[in-house]
Design an enzyme around this catalytic site. Structure first.
Site, short mmCIF file in Angstrom:
data_model
loop_
_atom_site.label_atom_id
_atom_site.label_comp_id
_atom_site.label_asym_id
_atom_site.label_seq_id
_atom_site.Cartn_x
_atom_site.Cartn_y
_atom_site.Cartn_z
N GLY A 53 0.74 -1.09 -0.35
CA GLY A 53 -0.08 0.46 -0.13
C GLY A 53 1.00 1.24 0.27
O GLY A 53 1.89 1.22 0.83
N SER A 54 0.44 1.70 -1.03
CA SER A 54 0.76 3.73 -0.77
C SER A 54 0.78 4.18 1.04
O SER A 54 -0.13 3.26 2.04
CB SER A 54 1.01 4.74 -1.78
OG SER A 54 1.20 3.94 -3.25
N GLY A 55 1.54 5.17 1.16
CA GLY A 55 1.97 5.87 2.41
C GLY A 55 2.60 5.90 3.33
O GLY A 55 2.15 6.25 4.23
N HIS A 56 3.63 4.70 2.84
CA HIS A 56 4.58 4.55 3.82
C HIS A 56 5.94 5.21 3.46
O HIS A 56 7.55 4.87 3.44
CB HIS A 56 4.15 3.11 4.29
CG HIS A 56 3.65 2.17 4.29
ND1 HIS A 56 2.88 2.27 5.27
CD2 HIS A 56 2.49 1.52 3.71
CE1 HIS A 56 1.68 2.25 5.74
NE2 HIS A 56 1.64 1.36 4.87
N LYS A 104 5.58 -7.74 2.39
CA LYS A 104 5.24 -7.99 4.06
C LYS A 104 3.91 -7.94 4.63
O LYS A 104 2.70 -8.69 3.52
CB LYS A 104 5.43 -5.84 4.26
CG LYS A 104 6.55 -5.06 4.22
CD LYS A 104 6.02 -3.70 4.73
CE LYS A 104 5.11 -3.16 3.91
NZ LYS A 104 4.47 -2.56 2.51
N ASP A 109 -1.26 -8.85 1.17
CA ASP A 109 -0.51 -8.71 0.00
C ASP A 109 0.02 -10.29 -0.47
O ASP A 109 0.46 -10.03 -0.96
CB ASP A 109 1.36 -7.02 0.86
CG ASP A 109 0.71 -5.84 1.19
OD1 ASP A 109 1.11 -5.75 0.33
OD2 ASP A 109 -0.17 -5.83 1.86
N HIS A 218 0.12 1.36 10.07
CA HIS A 218 -1.76 2.11 9.42
C HIS A 218 -2.30 1.94 10.58
O HIS A 218 -3.27 2.39 10.03
CB HIS A 218 -1.94 0.68 8.93
CG HIS A 218 -1.67 0.21 7.26
ND1 HIS A 218 -0.94 -0.87 7.92
CD2 HIS A 218 -1.62 0.05 5.89
CE1 HIS A 218 0.32 -1.47 6.76
NE2 HIS A 218 -1.02 -0.72 5.59
#
Lengths: 334, 334
Positions: A53-56, A104, A109, A218
């Site tokens: 996921g994006s945001g990391h 991860k 995922d 998250h």
């Protein structure tokens, strides 16, 4: 919640356009959402592909380049990428030596990378997979069966990437990646929640004067909430939790790689101050620090807080850690 | 406001202890508050010294190392360092070739660096000084007579540092530093205020739904407040303001160095998306981008927002920009 964005719907696509503009050395497909190092297929190396996921950010696209990832697949914010992205990435980087997926441990995922591995193998690409599950705070979680994958992802991608760059085989690259994961543990703390663009309000409620110990990247719940603690006490709690875990999973008295990782909104001034406390606690427990890295590497949007990742590194891991790397977010050596 | 600190009184000292622990290649005097590259005196180079209030990390201590600063002097948060720090730094780095002070244009910094220059010259050290005043948003400000020094500090320190590394004379290093400053302009925007450890509450009030255009790196007032704008419109406003200024101060149609700099709390995902808009606006205005850098480099603690810095770079500046650099926050090349 104000954000520096055009619209919540275009956040990931816009970031990829910016990545392409800033880094001509990367081959960025903003539509298909795959970021590939331009020379991925040259040199007959094993391909190293990750994503999530994006945001990391800078994880994972910021780690694509010589000595680290061959390609990255960014999903929507806090949402797994889809198998088609991973399959495209595998095809773009495979030079016949096979591809390692670094995954991860989050349910989405894991499922999607597994499906992509099957599809790639049908296309004649040899695929192996290493699962990163370093977070010692909790077993099972909001998005996870088993432990979550967090800061050790950086160690796995750097060290396995260096092995691939040297020409190691798929089996060798996968083996060192697994050894790094097994030798690593992480523990995160949150001082504030984060806000996803689509929601626009904080993803959870953390009262004034409290912190969450063992937070996920998250904002998944951690071990417990406590009244706010000074940095020194937080370091004792976090480092203690990781060392207790490593005592079983990676016993020994060797040196560690240490990552003090910012969650996004915590100033670097504070992260360095926190690292001083981490170093103090490690020294008191007789653990030598071979290498240290302090900064924002595996983030949670605008969350305030940090995580500590320790990897009990053997000589080969240290040598591969020191090897040259040329990515947007991590660069050293030649 | 929760912070990852031990106490507001020890924030700077703690960060310096952490810097020392993470970077054994630096000589960190946490008590005297001077950070020096260990080999500063070897090689007969001109010394490059900078400093300023803390809270803008990685500026300046994160830029100490081969190819950039010889030493940095961190003051208290948002407070100038004192002349004694600068004098110590000058003595620690002078190898007889002289020392250049890189000074951001804030009243306290200017006075203290001037005093330190006098003291150093009394001790037989040749000193020159370059003033960085790139912020096009306002003339005069809360802490400044004339324009504020912000993002261009990174360009000045990198390019002058590369010149010094090559063996340029004090006059040559000072000359290229001044040329970079004159060719640069910056414009910042804030989506939120920042909070200093000693105050513990936001330094100014920015209502929900508004942004401040032209903000300073301590939260000094900018040009105006407006209802929140999409990233594309912010980029048009900021890039327009900088290009309008450069049209007079650095006319021409040459390429620019572009820095999209985070103020601290804005996620890298958003900064890259913003860079896409900056690149779009520059392309529409016919300005080629020679090199781009996106990240948190000249921060304002936990402020949300960003700044754009453009430098109309000639060939020598680009060559020096590309030269190897080995610091905590900026590394590339050999």
């Amino acid at each position: 919640m104000k954000m520096l964005i055009n619209s919540p719907q275009t956040v990931v696509a816009d970031a990829l356009r910016g990545l392409a503009a800033a880094h001509p050395e990367l081959d960025v497909d903003a539509e298909a959402r795959v970021v590939v190092r331009r020379d991925a297929r040259q040199g007959g190396r094993v391909g190293l592909v990750s994503g999530g996921g994006s945001g990391h950010e800078p994880l994972h696209a910021g780690f694509v380049g010589p000595g680290m990832l061959s390609a990255a697949c960014p999903g929507e914010v806090f949402t797994s990428p889809v198998p088609d992205q991973m399959l495209r990435a595998a095809k773009a980087v495979d030079s016949g030596q096979g591809v390692l997926f670094v995954v991860k441990n989050y349910t989405g995922d894991v499922l999607n990378f597994d499906m992509a591995a099957e599809l790639a193998e049908e296309d004649g690409i040899q695929v192996d997979r290493v699962l990163v599950n370093d977070d010692v705070a909790v077993t099972d979680s909001l998005y996870t069966a088993g432990r979550r994958g967090t800061g050790a992802t950086l160690f796995v991608e750097k060290i396995a990437g260096a092995a691939a760059e040297e020409g190691a085989s798929l089996a060798q690259v996968a083996a060192v990646a697994r050894r790094v994961n097994e030798a690593s543990g992480s523990f995160g703390v949150a001082l504030s929640a984060c806000t996803t663009p689509s929601k626009g309000t904080p993803t959870f409620d953390l009262p004034d004067g409290e912190l969450e110990l063992g937070i996920g990247i998250h904002g998944e719940p951690g071990r417990e909430r406590r009244p706010m603690m000074p940095a020194g006490e937080i370091a004792e709690f976090a480092v203690g939790a990781v060392l207790d875990d490593l005592a079983t999973s990676a016993p020994g008295d060797g040196p560690v790689l240490a990552l003090v990782n910012g969650m996004g909104a915590t100033p670097l001034l504070e992260l360095y101050g926190f690292h001083a406390e981490v170093a103090r606690v490690l020294a008191a427990r007789g653990v030598p620090v071979a290498r240290a890295l302090v900064g924002n590497y595996v983030t949670s949007l605008d969350m305030a807080g940090c995580s500590v990742t320790l990897c009990r590194a053997d000589e080969e891991m240290l040598r591969l850690w020191d090897a040259p790397v040329q990515t947007a977010a991590l660069r050293w050596g030649r």
